[in-house]
Design a protein around this motif. Structure first.
Motif, short mmCIF file in Angstrom:
data_model
loop_
_atom_site.label_atom_id
_atom_site.label_comp_id
_atom_site.label_asym_id
_atom_site.label_seq_id
_atom_site.Cartn_x
_atom_site.Cartn_y
_atom_site.Cartn_z
N MET A 59 12.74 -15.42 2.36
CA MET A 59 12.66 -14.14 1.41
C MET A 59 11.23 -13.98 0.61
N ALA A 60 10.57 -12.84 0.61
CA ALA A 60 9.32 -12.64 -0.38
C ALA A 60 9.73 -12.81 -1.75
N ARG A 61 8.53 -13.64 -2.66
CA ARG A 61 8.67 -13.75 -3.83
C ARG A 61 7.63 -12.77 -4.48
N TYR A 62 7.78 -12.19 -5.44
CA TYR A 62 6.77 -11.17 -6.11
C TYR A 62 6.06 -11.44 -7.35
N VAL A 63 4.70 -11.35 -7.39
CA VAL A 63 3.87 -11.55 -8.45
C VAL A 63 3.06 -10.39 -8.75
N PHE A 64 3.70 -9.46 -10.16
CA PHE A 64 3.05 -8.51 -10.72
C PHE A 64 1.87 -8.61 -11.69
N ILE A 65 0.89 -8.05 -11.47
CA ILE A 65 -0.33 -8.26 -12.32
C ILE A 65 -0.77 -7.22 -12.84
N VAL A 82 0.50 -14.78 2.25
CA VAL A 82 0.53 -14.04 1.05
C VAL A 82 0.18 -12.55 1.62
N ARG A 83 0.71 -11.53 0.84
CA ARG A 83 0.23 -10.28 1.11
C ARG A 83 -0.03 -9.67 -0.40
N LEU A 84 -1.16 -8.91 -0.43
CA LEU A 84 -1.50 -8.31 -1.62
C LEU A 84 -1.73 -6.64 -1.66
N ARG A 85 -0.95 -6.00 -2.70
CA ARG A 85 -1.03 -4.81 -2.69
C ARG A 85 -1.39 -4.18 -3.93
N LYS A 86 -1.77 -2.67 -3.98
CA LYS A 86 -2.51 -2.14 -5.21
C LYS A 86 -1.67 -0.86 -5.50
N LEU A 87 -1.16 -1.01 -6.75
CA LEU A 87 -0.56 0.55 -7.19
C LEU A 87 -1.69 1.05 -8.14
N ASP A 88 -2.09 2.38 -7.64
CA ASP A 88 -3.22 3.18 -8.36
C ASP A 88 -2.61 4.30 -9.23
N PRO A 89 -2.74 4.40 -10.50
CA PRO A 89 -2.16 5.57 -11.22
C PRO A 89 -2.69 6.88 -11.12
N TYR A 90 -3.92 7.10 -10.71
CA TYR A 90 -4.54 8.27 -10.54
C TYR A 90 -3.74 9.31 -9.48
N ASP A 134 7.82 -10.94 6.44
CA ASP A 134 7.17 -11.85 7.12
C ASP A 134 6.07 -12.86 5.92
N PHE A 135 6.41 -12.73 4.74
CA PHE A 135 5.52 -13.00 3.64
C PHE A 135 6.41 -13.92 2.73
N ASP A 136 5.61 -15.07 2.11
CA ASP A 136 6.22 -15.99 1.08
C ASP A 136 6.00 -15.30 -0.04
N PHE A 137 4.97 -14.69 -0.32
CA PHE A 137 4.47 -14.21 -1.65
C PHE A 137 3.77 -12.67 -1.49
N VAL A 138 4.27 -11.79 -2.20
CA VAL A 138 3.83 -10.55 -2.51
C VAL A 138 3.12 -10.62 -3.79
N LEU A 139 1.67 -10.11 -3.76
CA LEU A 139 1.10 -9.93 -5.47
C LEU A 139 0.76 -8.67 -5.35
N CYS A 140 1.34 -8.11 -6.34
CA CYS A 140 1.16 -6.54 -6.81
C CYS A 140 0.47 -6.39 -7.95
N GLU A 141 -0.63 -5.53 -7.70
CA GLU A 141 -1.77 -5.26 -8.79
C GLU A 141 -1.40 -4.06 -9.40
N ILE A 142 -1.23 -3.84 -10.73
CA ILE A 142 -0.81 -2.45 -11.12
C ILE A 142 -2.08 -2.13 -11.82
N GLY A 143 -2.75 -0.90 -11.45
CA GLY A 143 -3.99 -0.32 -11.75
C GLY A 143 -3.95 0.17 -13.17
N GLY A 144 -5.15 0.14 -13.76
CA GLY A 144 -5.18 0.78 -15.18
C GLY A 144 -4.84 -0.29 -16.18
N THR A 145 -4.73 0.45 -17.63
CA THR A 145 -4.50 -0.68 -18.58
C THR A 145 -2.88 -0.46 -19.31
N VAL A 146 -2.09 -1.34 -19.49
CA VAL A 146 -0.99 -1.24 -20.29
C VAL A 146 -1.02 -0.18 -21.35
#
Length: 542
Positions: A1-7, A35-43, A132-144
């Motif tokens: 099962m993949a583990r998730y890191v939200f940045i 590892v898999r990396l993904r990007k969420l863009d707010p525009y 197929d991944f151990d970790f999914v790193l998910c970057e959230i674009g923009g600023t909190v």
């Protein structure tokens, strides 16, 4: 099962979430994880394909033809894993998907709302295809705190509850500014940023704090206390000389160890950092220096050429030399003689671009390189301008131009209307939409036996990523080759010119594709390695 890191990021933009995500991915890979990396863009753009490079930086193109955020380039360069279309999504695409479903009646008459419909769409994107991944790193674009990023923050908050326990960790990147008048680093901006995040229901597990000087232990304790984060999880992210020092720097500070500890993985596999140590050694101990002139039209924002810059540095790593870049706005050559600008450089690179502005300056740069025997690298538009230069000054086609610039009687470069993608015929019209309608993604090419570019690749069959709407007109091939410009690479069907070169020149290559998109510090692209090698030879002559 993949583990998730939200940045997430706070305080200010441009702190380097993309680099931080990519470096963390590299560190987890060094420990043997997938590892898999993904990007969420707010525009609201569906993708960045129609955005000006001066607005948002370069558009990074994947093998499967997606136009994505430039951070995916960082992901690829640090992890070596090729990104795909499903690794980047925008608010625009999310809403487009939802509206399409609503119009079809998929919601069965329900009122469509941000919660749950928008957040569900985001969550489905985040968790889909990660088997197929151990970790999914998910970057959230923009600023909190940005209003456009709120649905994404809410979605990852919900995922913290939806996912099994101990499979989601939150990393928050902030800034700790130094106030000269007070003579100290200030924790308050980070405190407020974390408070904003907590108000949205997310308590960060790790703080990654950017600073231009070491953060005293007392300030770290203060952040731990006021931000409700373990003291060991307050990680300083200091400025470094090169982005390729970041994995080593973060490992030294314990970021990867802390992330794994947050998942309950202790002891963790020992990381293999030898490759990154070698990269760092080559960066800081070069055996020479070359100067490359980049003659472009977006030189005011270097992020417009991000992959190109990094690929040139990779070429330097391959040759153990430092690469110094001279940025020249191509329009300058339309008013001034290019010679004083280019006489002392060791190589000239004309990159991709769109539109007529600055085109004549790029043509003059290509002519200078051809006549003075200076190594020349033309990429996409840079190849097209080199071909127009040859048509005008060698083949005697005085009116040679590109139909991109308007009607012309000599369309040496013309708009593409159809081409093969695999076994399917792709068709376009000049009046069609701009977004997503270019020749995008990886296409094969066949290189001429004995050509310089075949020797550089060490193979006659290659695959490279494209992003263009115009192509060199094959009808002019015979006249141009008679003047010495060799069409050394073609599409497999022999219709589309992919590369040109001058056999009697030390190093003059134009390519229709974008090789910079596939170059990585641990695996420099052969064209950039060869170009810098040629520039090194030129430096011994200047």
């Amino acid at each position: 099962m993949a583990r998730y890191v939200f940045i997430t990021g706070g305080v200010v933009s441009s702190l380097g979430k993309g680099i931080a995500s990519a470096a963390l991915g590299a560190l987890l890979q060094a420990r043997g994880y997938r590892v898999r990396l993904r990007k969420l863009d707010p525009y609201l753009n569906v993708d960045p394909g129609t955005m000006s490079p001066t607005q948002h930086g370069e558009v990074f193109v994947t093998d499967d033809g997606a136009e994505t955020d430039l951070d995916l380039g960082h992901y690829e360069r640090f992890t070596g894993r090729s990104a795909v279309k499903a690794d980047n999504i925008t608010t625009g695409r999310i809403y487009k998907n939802i509206i399409d479903k609503e119009r079809r009646g998929d919601y069965l008459g329900a009122t469509v709302q941000v919660i749950p419909h928008v957040t569900n769409e985001i969550k489905n994107f985040v968790i889909d295809g990660n088997e197929d991944f151990d970790f999914v790193l998910c970057e959230i674009g923009g600023t909190v705190g940005d209003i456009e990023a709120m649905p994404f923050v809410e979605a990852i908050r919900q995922l913290g509850n939806d996912l099994p326990r101990n499979t989601a960790v939150y990393v928050h990147l902030t800034l700790m500014p130094f106030i000269a008048a007070a003579g100290e680093l200030k924790t308050k901006p980070t405190q407020h940023s974390v408070k904003e995040l907590q108000a949205m229901g997310i308590a960060p597990d790790i703080l990654l704090v950017r600073a231009d000087r070491p953060i005293p232990v007392e300030e770290r304790r203060k952040l731990s206390l006021f931000c409700n984060v373990r003291a060991s999880a307050v990680i300083q992210a200091l400025d470094v000389a090169s982005i390729y020092d970041v994995p080593m720097a973060y490992h030294k500070e314990g970021l990867d160890t802390e992330v794994l500890a947050a998942f309950g993985i202790d002891p963790a596999p020992h990381p293999r950092m030898q490759a990154w140590e070698e990269v760092s050694e080559r960066i800081h101990n070069p055996e020479g220096e070359v100067t490359i002139a980049i003659v472009g039209k977006y030189t005011g924002l270097k992020d417009a050429y991000k992959s190109l810059i990094e690929a040139l540095y990779h070429g330097g790593l391959a040759n153990r030399v430092r690469v110094k870049l001279e940025w020249i706005e191509s329009e300058v050559f339309e008013q001034e003689d290019p010679s004083p600008w280019l006489e002392k450089v060791h190589g000239i690179l004309v990159p991709g671009g769109f539109g007529e502005r600055g085109a004549e300056g790029k043509i003059l740069a290509a002519r200078f390189a051809r006549e003075r025997k200076v190594p020349y690298f033309g990429i996409c538009f840079g190849m097209q301008m080199a071909v127009i230069e040859a048509a005008r000054n060698l083949a005697g086609i005085d009116k040679a131009s590109s139909s991109e610039f308007g009607p012309t009687s000599e369309p040496v470069v013309g708009v593409m209307t159809e081409w093969l993608r695999g076994n399917e015929l792709e068709k376009r019209t000049a009046s069609g939409d701009l977004g997503g309608t270019m020749r995008l993604g990886a296409y094969p090419a066949r290189l001429k036996h004995g050509s310089l570019i075949e020797k550089v690749y060490g193979s006659a069959d290659i695959s490279e990523r494209h992003r263009h709407r115009y192509e060199v007109n094959i009808d002019y091939r015979e006249r141009l080759e008679a003047c010495g410009l060799d069409f050394a690479g073609m599409s497999p069907d022999g219709v589309l010119p992919e590369t040109v070169e001058y056999p009697d020149h030390p190093w003059f290559i134009g390519v229709q594709y974008h090789p910079e998109l596939k170059s990585r510090p641990l695996d420099p692209h052969p064209l950039f390695a060869s170009f810098i090698e040629a520039a090194l030879e030129q430096s011994r002559l200047v």
